[in-house]
Design a protein around this motif. Structure first.
Motif, short mmCIF file in Angstrom:
data_model
loop_
_atom_site.label_atom_id
_atom_site.label_comp_id
_atom_site.label_asym_id
_atom_site.label_seq_id
_atom_site.Cartn_x
_atom_site.Cartn_y
_atom_site.Cartn_z
N PRO A 21 74.88 1.61 30.01
CA PRO A 21 73.57 1.00 29.75
C PRO A 21 72.54 2.01 29.30
CG PRO A 21 73.88 1.31 32.11
CD PRO A 21 75.17 1.74 31.46
N ARG A 22 72.87 3.31 29.35
CA ARG A 22 71.94 4.37 28.96
C ARG A 22 72.67 5.35 28.04
NH1 ARG A 22 71.42 3.06 33.95
NH2 ARG A 22 73.10 4.47 34.51
N PRO A 23 72.74 5.09 26.74
CA PRO A 23 73.46 6.00 25.84
C PRO A 23 72.95 7.44 25.95
CG PRO A 23 72.87 3.97 24.71
CD PRO A 23 72.17 3.94 26.04
N VAL A 24 73.88 8.37 25.91
CA VAL A 24 73.55 9.79 25.99
C VAL A 24 73.04 10.25 24.63
CG1 VAL A 24 74.52 12.11 26.28
CG2 VAL A 24 75.19 10.25 27.84
N ARG A 25 71.80 10.76 24.60
CA ARG A 25 71.19 11.18 23.33
C ARG A 25 71.50 12.63 22.98
NH1 ARG A 25 67.36 7.65 25.54
NH2 ARG A 25 66.85 5.89 24.17
N ARG A 26 71.69 13.47 23.99
CA ARG A 26 71.99 14.89 23.75
C ARG A 26 73.19 15.28 24.59
NH1 ARG A 26 70.11 19.85 25.94
NH2 ARG A 26 68.54 18.80 27.23
N PHE A 55 83.72 -2.97 38.96
CA PHE A 55 82.81 -2.29 39.88
C PHE A 55 83.25 -0.84 40.09
CE2 PHE A 55 81.88 -0.97 44.25
CZ PHE A 55 80.51 -1.18 44.33
N LEU A 56 84.55 -0.61 40.26
CA LEU A 56 85.05 0.72 40.58
C LEU A 56 85.08 1.67 39.39
CD1 LEU A 56 88.05 -0.34 42.86
CD2 LEU A 56 85.85 0.59 43.61
N THR A 57 85.23 1.15 38.20
CA THR A 57 85.39 2.02 37.04
C THR A 57 84.18 2.07 36.12
OG1 THR A 57 86.44 0.25 35.74
CG2 THR A 57 87.89 1.66 37.04
N SER A 58 83.24 1.14 36.26
CA SER A 58 82.04 1.13 35.40
C SER A 58 80.96 2.00 36.04
CB SER A 58 81.56 -0.30 35.19
OG SER A 58 82.54 -1.07 34.55
N ARG A 59 81.14 3.30 35.95
CA ARG A 59 80.24 4.28 36.58
C ARG A 59 79.71 5.21 35.51
NH1 ARG A 59 78.67 2.58 41.55
NH2 ARG A 59 79.87 0.64 41.44
N TRP A 60 78.41 5.22 35.33
CA TRP A 60 77.81 5.90 34.19
C TRP A 60 76.97 7.10 34.58
CZ3 TRP A 60 80.65 4.47 30.51
CH2 TRP A 60 81.21 3.19 30.52
N GLY A 61 77.31 7.72 35.71
CA GLY A 61 76.63 8.93 36.13
C GLY A 61 77.04 9.31 37.53
N LEU A 62 76.63 10.50 37.92
CA LEU A 62 76.89 10.96 39.29
C LEU A 62 75.57 11.35 39.93
CD1 LEU A 62 76.86 14.39 39.76
CD2 LEU A 62 78.67 14.15 38.05
N HIS A 63 75.49 11.10 41.24
CA HIS A 63 74.33 11.50 42.03
C HIS A 63 74.63 12.80 42.77
CE1 HIS A 63 73.29 7.04 41.84
NE2 HIS A 63 72.15 7.60 41.50
N GLN A 64 73.65 13.68 42.80
CA GLN A 64 73.75 14.90 43.58
C GLN A 64 72.33 15.39 43.88
OE1 GLN A 64 74.50 17.75 39.69
NE2 GLN A 64 75.33 18.41 41.61
N GLY A 72 67.72 21.14 44.01
CA GLY A 72 66.37 21.56 44.40
C GLY A 72 65.71 20.58 45.36
N ARG A 73 66.49 20.03 46.29
CA ARG A 73 66.01 19.09 47.31
C ARG A 73 65.60 17.74 46.74
NH1 ARG A 73 62.47 22.73 51.63
NH2 ARG A 73 64.09 24.32 52.01
N ARG A 74 65.93 17.49 45.47
CA ARG A 74 65.64 16.20 44.85
C ARG A 74 66.94 15.54 44.43
NH1 ARG A 74 61.77 16.99 39.93
NH2 ARG A 74 61.72 14.70 40.06
N LEU A 75 66.93 14.21 44.42
CA LEU A 75 68.10 13.48 43.95
C LEU A 75 68.14 13.55 42.43
CD1 LEU A 75 70.51 11.66 44.79
CD2 LEU A 75 69.02 9.71 44.29
N ALA A 76 69.27 13.96 41.89
CA ALA A 76 69.46 14.01 40.44
C ALA A 76 70.56 13.04 40.05
CB ALA A 76 69.83 15.43 40.00
N TYR A 77 70.49 12.61 38.79
CA TYR A 77 71.48 11.70 38.22
C TYR A 77 71.98 12.31 36.93
CZ TYR A 77 73.50 7.28 36.57
OH TYR A 77 74.35 6.29 36.13
N TRP A 78 73.30 12.48 36.82
CA TRP A 78 73.90 13.13 35.66
C TRP A 78 74.63 12.07 34.85
CZ3 TRP A 78 76.20 18.66 36.43
CH2 TRP A 78 76.22 19.32 35.18
N PRO A 79 74.04 11.59 33.74
CA PRO A 79 74.59 10.44 33.02
C PRO A 79 75.77 10.82 32.12
CG PRO A 79 72.62 11.19 31.93
CD PRO A 79 72.76 12.04 33.16
N ASN A 80 76.64 9.85 31.90
CA ASN A 80 77.73 10.02 30.95
C ASN A 80 77.94 8.73 30.17
OD1 ASN A 80 80.03 8.28 32.02
ND2 ASN A 80 79.64 9.54 33.83
N GLU A 81 78.70 8.83 29.10
CA GLU A 81 79.10 7.64 28.36
C GLU A 81 80.51 7.83 27.81
OE1 GLU A 81 76.52 6.77 25.12
OE2 GLU A 81 77.32 8.36 23.84
#
Length: 243
Positions: free
Chosen positions: A12-17, A173-182, A185-194
């Motif tokens: 749902p969020r195409p990777v631009r770079r 549900f199990l395979t449609s995963r478009w990023g990882l959470h980690q 710097g003490r903040r939640l980050a989201y690393w998107p993929n496509e």
């Protein structure tokens, strides 16, 4: 509480770079349904268990990594290709973005393990690993080297069945995963993929001797998995991390 985004077989969020690329091949998905309360303490702050029908899932995913490439450059044929097995959980954040949280990622190339641990801050571990295929049967073996517990690993043997022309709700549900959470710097980050929609196949589990799930902090997860799937794989692009 934010409603999670719809499950979608394409990003749902195409990777631009492009930050890096990977090929995932001969992927087996083993999943166990668990109470969300079991995994909630293992997720980073700001993420909660993603649920389907009141359950969340623990995944054991062995596969072959193929030709990691950086910043759009061609993938590296030797150092960027190796066997891998990850233990992952399913997460959703306050923006409704569905993702995964990795508890461990075994790999049999030391240099990518060190780079992923020190640069990307992902829990990679160095293991002796092999993926063997004979016809429709695949065998995955792993034996952890560093860091401990040394010897954690096991064997997974599956037989690939028929293709799934229309995967059901659980498979999506199990395979449609478009990023990882980690946490960064003490903040939640989201690393998107496509990547393209997974070509999925039914699979039969012939043998399972595993202690990676227990070593990842989930000793109560045992017995036959609730879902077994296989995919020949997809090519993946990752974009910059987001907050």
């Amino acid at each position: 509480m934010t409603v999670p985004e719809p499950v979608s077989r394409t990003s749902p969020r195409p990777v631009r770079r492009t930050v890096f690329t990977q090929g995932w091949r001969d992927v087996t998905f083993l999943h166990w349904a668990v109470d969300p309360a079991v995994v909630a303490p293992l997720l980073p702050a700001g993420a909660r268990p993603d649920e389907l029908g009141g359950a969340t899932y623990v995944g054991l995913i062995p596969f072959r990594m193929r030709r990691i490439g950086l910043l759009g450059a061609p993938g590296m044929p030797w150092v960027g290709s190796f066997a891998e097995t990850n233990v992952r959980l399913y997460s959703v954040d306050e923006q409704g973005r569905r993702g995964v949280v990795f508890r461990s990622l075994e790999a049999d190339r030391l240099l990518p393990v060190l780079a992923a641990r020190w640069v990307a801050h992902l829990p990679y571990l160095w293991s002796r690993m092999r993926v063997e295929r004979e016809g429709d049967q695949l065998t995955y073996r792993s034996d952890r080297r560093w860091p401990g517990p040394r010897g954690a690993g096991g064997t997974v043997v599956v037989r690939v069945g028929d293709p799934l022309p229309e995967p059901g709700p659980l498979a999506r549900f199990l395979t449609s995963r478009w990023g990882l959470h980690q946490t960064t710097g003490r903040r939640l980050a989201y690393w998107p993929n496509e990547h393209p929609a997974w070509p999925l196949y039914a699979a039969d589990l012939l043998a399972l001797d595993d202690d990676l799930v227990a070593a990842a902090g989930l000793p109560s997860v045992a017995g036959a998995p609730d879902s077994v799937l296989f995919s020949p794989g997809v090519d993946v692009r990752f974009g910059p991390r987001e907050h």
